[in-house]
Design a protein around this motif. Structure first.
Motif, PDB file in Angstrom:
ATOM      1  N   PHE A 174       2.105  15.928  -3.526  1.00 24.81           N
ATOM      2  CA  PHE A 174       0.935  15.110  -3.200  1.00 24.81           C
ATOM      3  C   PHE A 174       1.041  13.744  -3.881  1.00 24.81           C
ATOM      4  O   PHE A 174       0.853  12.695  -3.241  1.00 24.81           O
ATOM      5  CB  PHE A 174      -0.336  15.824  -3.641  1.00 24.81           C
ATOM      6  CG  PHE A 174      -1.580  14.982  -3.565  1.00 24.81           C
ATOM      7  CD1 PHE A 174      -2.210  14.771  -2.352  1.00 24.81           C
ATOM      8  CD2 PHE A 174      -2.108  14.389  -4.711  1.00 24.81           C
ATOM      9  CE1 PHE A 174      -3.356  13.973  -2.272  1.00 24.81           C
ATOM     10  CE2 PHE A 174      -3.244  13.607  -4.639  1.00 24.81           C
ATOM     11  CZ  PHE A 174      -3.868  13.391  -3.418  1.00 24.81           C
TER      12      PHE A 174
ATOM     13  N   THR B 229      -1.169  11.559   3.763  1.00 26.21           N
ATOM     14  CA  THR B 229      -0.553  12.545   2.870  1.00 26.21           C
ATOM     15  C   THR B 229      -0.978  13.955   3.252  1.00 26.21           C
ATOM     16  O   THR B 229      -0.152  14.880   3.291  1.00 26.21           O
ATOM     17  CB  THR B 229      -0.923  12.258   1.413  1.00 26.21           C
ATOM     18  OG1 THR B 229      -0.412  10.976   1.039  1.00 26.21           O
ATOM     19  CG2 THR B 229      -0.359  13.313   0.477  1.00 26.21           C
ATOM     20  N   ALA B 230      -2.269  14.125   3.554  1.00 32.60           N
ATOM     21  CA  ALA B 230      -2.761  15.442   3.975  1.00 32.60           C
ATOM     22  C   ALA B 230      -2.040  15.903   5.240  1.00 32.60           C
ATOM     23  O   ALA B 230      -1.644  17.072   5.357  1.00 32.60           O
ATOM     24  CB  ALA B 230      -4.266  15.391   4.207  1.00 32.60           C
TER      25      ALA B 230
END
Length: 362
Positions: A78, A110-111
């Protein structure tokens, strides 16, 4: 050691910088909200070191062991993609185009990357090869399923292992080969959840053969050996086994053991008129060169994970000549697997989890 310290400093610095960017963007929050962000960053930054420390002292994680493991290790990925995306956004904003709300945009991207990466991890691909190793002393065909880097433990659980076993058995192998790192970092969860029960369900008429990896040593070599002994796996530590069809499987101890035999020394006992299969965990250039010079027919490696997440695969290409995939040098067929499981973060970005199926003509 200096390289490890440098990586730790970079990781800590990335967390501090990302926390600063988060607090700056969410400056409209009340003071307690901003402090909550700081506490969250402190927790996640030190979550993995705390896990490793607790594991060293055999502190049980009980029911939350699996999610804690994934959260603590997944945080690294992450941070990696958040930092890369924010840096890219800042550069574009400064020199090319004005981009508002860069932090939530990076968060959303990013998710998305992590979701796609998790889906890739959850769906291993089956790589297939057909190789002709015809030699005077053998005849017929043999199907081999070769896997590496399963990393059983708090990340790869018994339920996930069940899925792996089903996928292996679907290929109807004659032989299963495991090139190290069956165990992740501690044997306790394998014993607690009786993972040997699932390994016993692997159906391979000619047997399951394994070489050690560095993680069997990280997990405690004696504990690892004791667990493997409860399974149907034939562990080869600088040993050779001859199958009924004439195939010789050579299993090397991992290079963590500095007293392991050299490959030329180990191969003194083989019959070069029959196929020679080599299991060796780490595809170091010199080690692979020795396998080629020794006229090994098939050499199977693991260890690299193909970098696991981008840009790690770029790094692997520069660190290892045979870092991932299939190669042929002379009569030697070489395959370095990206691994069926993985270490730590449950994501595959730019890489795949895989098992290898090889149909040999003997």
């Amino acid at each position: 050691m200096l390289g490890f310290v440098f990586l730790i400093l970079c990781y800590m610095g990335a967390n501090v910088w990302l926390a600063y960017k988060a607090i700056s963007y969410f400056s409209f929050l009340p003071k307690w909200g901003r402090w909550l962000i700081v506490v969250g960053f402190i927790f996640f930054t030190f979550a993995m070191p705390l896990m490793i420390l607790g594991r060293s002292f055999h502190v049980p994680l009980f029911l939350w062991e699996h999610p804690y493991y994934w959260l603590s290790t997944g945080w690294m990925v992450f941070v990696l993609y958040m930092v890369l995306l924010l840096l890219l956004g800042d550069l574009l904003h400064r020199f090319i185009i004005r981009i508002p709300h860069r932090f939530p945009m990076a968060l959303g991207l990013t998710a998305l990357i992590l979701i796609v990466g998790h889906v890739h991890f959850r769906n291993p691909v089956v790589q297939t090869l057909s190789l002709d190793l015809t030699k005077p002393a053998t005849e017929g065909r043999m199907r081999v399923v070769a896997v590496s880097d399963v990393h059983l433990g708090y990340g790869i659980t018994k339920k996930r292992l069940q899925e792996f076993v089903v996928q292996i058995n679907e290929q109807k192998p004659d032989v299963v080969l495991i090139s190290g790192d069956l165990i992740d970092a501690i044997v306790d969860p394998l014993r607690e959840h009786h993972m040997e029960e699932e390994l016993a369900r692997i159906n391979a008429p000619l047997g399951i053969y394994m070489a050690l990896g560095n993680h069997e040593y990280i997990s405690g070599i004696e504990e690892s050996l004791d667990f493997i002994a409860t399974t149907p796996i034939h562990l080869l530590r600088d040993q050779i086994v001859l199958l009924p069809n004439g195939v010789q499987i050579v299993g090397r101890d991992d290079r963590t053991n500095t007293n392991r035999k050299s490959l030329p020394e180990l191969l003194q006992a083989v019959d070069h008129s029959k196929p020679i299969f080599l299991l060796d965990h780490q595809p170091e250039d010199q080690e692979v060169a020795e396998a080629i010079a020794s006229r090994v027919d098939f050499a199977f490696y693991g260890h690299t994970h193909n970098g696991q997440v981008w840009p790690g695969n770029w790094l692997i290409k520069n660190l290892f000549k045979y870092g991932y995939g299939y190669y042929q040098e002379g009569i030697t067929h070489i395959y370095t697997s990206s691994g069926l499981g993985l270490w730590g973060p449950p994501f595959r970005v730019g890489t795949e989890s895989e098992l290898l199926v090889v149909d040999f003509s003997l």
